[in-house]
Design a protein around this motif. Structure first.
Motif, PDB file in Angstrom:
ATOM      1  N   CYS A  80     -68.532  31.912  47.915  1.00 36.17           N
ATOM      2  CA  CYS A  80     -67.382  32.167  48.791  1.00 36.17           C
ATOM      3  C   CYS A  80     -66.611  30.876  49.076  1.00 36.17           C
ATOM      4  O   CYS A  80     -65.377  30.864  49.017  1.00 36.17           O
ATOM      5  CB  CYS A  80     -67.847  32.801  50.101  1.00 36.17           C
ATOM      6  N   LEU A  81     -67.338  29.806  49.379  1.00 38.29           N
ATOM      7  CA  LEU A  81     -66.653  28.567  49.729  1.00 38.29           C
ATOM      8  C   LEU A  81     -65.987  27.938  48.514  1.00 38.29           C
ATOM      9  O   LEU A  81     -64.878  27.395  48.615  1.00 38.29           O
ATOM     10  CB  LEU A  81     -67.633  27.587  50.375  1.00 38.29           C
ATOM     11  N   LEU A  82     -66.632  28.006  47.352  1.00 43.39           N
ATOM     12  CA  LEU A  82     -66.016  27.473  46.140  1.00 43.39           C
ATOM     13  C   LEU A  82     -64.766  28.281  45.771  1.00 43.39           C
ATOM     14  O   LEU A  82     -63.743  27.714  45.377  1.00 43.39           O
ATOM     15  CB  LEU A  82     -67.024  27.501  44.980  1.00 43.39           C
ATOM     16  N   ALA A  83     -64.850  29.609  45.911  1.00 45.16           N
ATOM     17  CA  ALA A  83     -63.683  30.452  45.635  1.00 45.16           C
ATOM     18  C   ALA A  83     -62.566  30.180  46.632  1.00 45.16           C
ATOM     19  O   ALA A  83     -61.379  30.201  46.282  1.00 45.16           O
ATOM     20  CB  ALA A  83     -64.087  31.929  45.672  1.00 45.16           C
ATOM     21  N   SER A  84     -62.933  29.907  47.873  1.00 47.70           N
ATOM     22  CA  SER A  84     -61.937  29.574  48.885  1.00 47.70           C
ATOM     23  C   SER A  84     -61.221  28.277  48.534  1.00 47.70           C
ATOM     24  O   SER A  84     -60.002  28.160  48.684  1.00 47.70           O
ATOM     25  CB  SER A  84     -62.607  29.449  50.258  1.00 47.70           C
ATOM     26  N   SER A  85     -61.971  27.297  48.047  1.00 44.77           N
ATOM     27  CA  SER A  85     -61.368  26.035  47.638  1.00 44.77           C
ATOM     28  C   SER A  85     -60.443  26.238  46.437  1.00 44.77           C
ATOM     29  O   SER A  85     -59.364  25.634  46.349  1.00 44.77           O
ATOM     30  CB  SER A  85     -62.466  25.025  47.295  1.00 44.77           C
ATOM     31  N   LEU A 109     -56.103  34.508  51.180  1.00 48.12           N
ATOM     32  CA  LEU A 109     -57.342  34.695  50.427  1.00 48.12           C
ATOM     33  C   LEU A 109     -58.324  33.564  50.707  1.00 48.12           C
ATOM     34  O   LEU A 109     -59.522  33.798  50.900  1.00 48.12           O
ATOM     35  CB  LEU A 109     -57.022  34.763  48.937  1.00 48.12           C
ATOM     36  N   SER A 110     -57.824  32.343  50.761  1.00 48.34           N
ATOM     37  CA  SER A 110     -58.671  31.199  51.067  1.00 48.34           C
ATOM     38  C   SER A 110     -59.295  31.341  52.449  1.00 48.34           C
ATOM     39  O   SER A 110     -60.492  31.080  52.641  1.00 48.34           O
ATOM     40  CB  SER A 110     -57.850  29.904  50.978  1.00 48.34           C
ATOM     41  N   GLY A 111     -58.497  31.771  53.421  1.00 49.46           N
ATOM     42  CA  GLY A 111     -59.002  31.947  54.777  1.00 49.46           C
ATOM     43  C   GLY A 111     -60.031  33.062  54.881  1.00 49.46           C
ATOM     44  O   GLY A 111     -61.046  32.927  55.576  1.00 49.46           O
ATOM     45  N   LEU A 112     -59.798  34.179  54.190  1.00 49.20           N
ATOM     46  CA  LEU A 112     -60.745  35.297  54.233  1.00 49.20           C
ATOM     47  C   LEU A 112     -62.091  34.895  53.631  1.00 49.20           C
ATOM     48  O   LEU A 112     -63.146  35.240  54.168  1.00 49.20           O
ATOM     49  CB  LEU A 112     -60.163  36.501  53.489  1.00 49.20           C
ATOM     50  N   VAL A 116     -65.702  34.790  55.524  1.00 50.23           N
ATOM     51  CA  VAL A 116     -66.925  35.435  55.040  1.00 50.23           C
ATOM     52  C   VAL A 116     -68.071  34.424  54.973  1.00 50.23           C
ATOM     53  O   VAL A 116     -69.214  34.728  55.340  1.00 50.23           O
ATOM     54  CB  VAL A 116     -66.679  36.073  53.660  1.00 50.23           C
ATOM     55  N   PHE A 117     -67.761  33.221  54.515  1.00 51.17           N
ATOM     56  CA  PHE A 117     -68.770  32.160  54.494  1.00 51.17           C
ATOM     57  C   PHE A 117     -69.349  31.932  55.886  1.00 51.17           C
ATOM     58  O   PHE A 117     -70.576  31.828  56.056  1.00 51.17           O
ATOM     59  CB  PHE A 117     -68.150  30.877  53.960  1.00 51.17           C
ATOM     60  N   LEU A 118     -68.492  31.854  56.887  1.00 47.98           N
ATOM     61  CA  LEU A 118     -68.967  31.640  58.259  1.00 47.98           C
ATOM     62  C   LEU A 118     -69.834  32.789  58.746  1.00 47.98           C
ATOM     63  O   LEU A 118     -70.861  32.574  59.394  1.00 47.98           O
ATOM     64  CB  LEU A 118     -67.770  31.458  59.198  1.00 47.98           C
TER      65      LEU A 118
END
Length: 210
Positions: A80-85, A109-112, A116-118
């Motif tokens: 999730c975090l890598l996809a957000s980046s 999309l980055s924020g969502l 989810v990561f959080l």
């Protein structure tokens, strides 16, 4: 001679900073301050990593890393975090193209994905506390919760910053000052991604395989 002295005094009085050029532009001052902030964060995380490394074996006869870490949950968090980046990188391209639509979509999309990561991290913390592996159980768990929790707080701050950037792009467009703020945000967001890769590698992977 008197005219030369008068000219020098006039020039000195007209200067508002050191030298004849006056103070640096606001953009330079803000950028300098941001890099100081980022370096201070590196120092903080380096200290937390060092603390964890020293206390990783101090379980006080409690659960060890191998017993409590869920590799599947950590893998999803990391994805999730890598996809957000990656989405943040796509937003940077959209910003370069001055595309309001794709900038907003990519940032959303980055924020969502960051959100989810959080949620996954909070679920992990809640599960550990529920099974008696809270931060007060041992020095190992105290160091773990502090390190990972500090990163989570930074992600939370980053999400608030991301929402602010979306609102500013929508209301004010691609003004130069907004672009400078977005550049600072993107650097911060990618920095958090690098920190998480270090946590994933040195905390979870090493802990699971010990």
């Amino acid at each position: 001679m008197n005219a030369a002295v008068l000219s020098a005094e006039t020039e000195a009085m007209s200067a508002t900073g050191r030298g004849s050029g006056g103070p640096a532009p606001k953009r330079i001052v803000v950028a300098y301050g941001f890099w100081i902030f980022l370096i201070s964060d590196v120092i903080i995380f380096a200290s937390l990593f060092a603390t964890y490394a020293v206390l990783a074996a101090a379980t006080a006869d409690g659960p060890s890393a191998k017993q409590i870490f869920d590799p599947d949950n950590v893998a999803i968090e990391t994805a999730c975090l890598l996809a957000s980046s990656f989405a943040c990188g796509m937003a940077s391209i959209a910003v370069g193209q001055r595309s309001q639509k794709w900038t907003q979509i990519a940032l959303l999309l980055s924020g969502l994905l960051g959100f989810v990561f959080l949620l996954l991290e909070l679920r992990e913390f809640h599960g550990l506390v529920a099974q008696g592996a809270g931060p007060t159980r041992s020095a190992f768990l105290s160091a773990f919760f502090t390190l990972v929790g500090c990163h989570g707080l930074h992600v939370t701050a980053g999400l608030l910053w991301l929402g602010t950037m979306m609102a500013q792009f929508y209301a004010k467009g691609f003004r130069r000052d907004i672009l400078h703020r977005y550049l600072c945000f993107s650097l911060f967001w990618h920095f958090l991604d690098i920190i998480w890769v270090a946590i994933f590698s040195l905390v979870y992977l090493v802990g699971i395989n010990l």
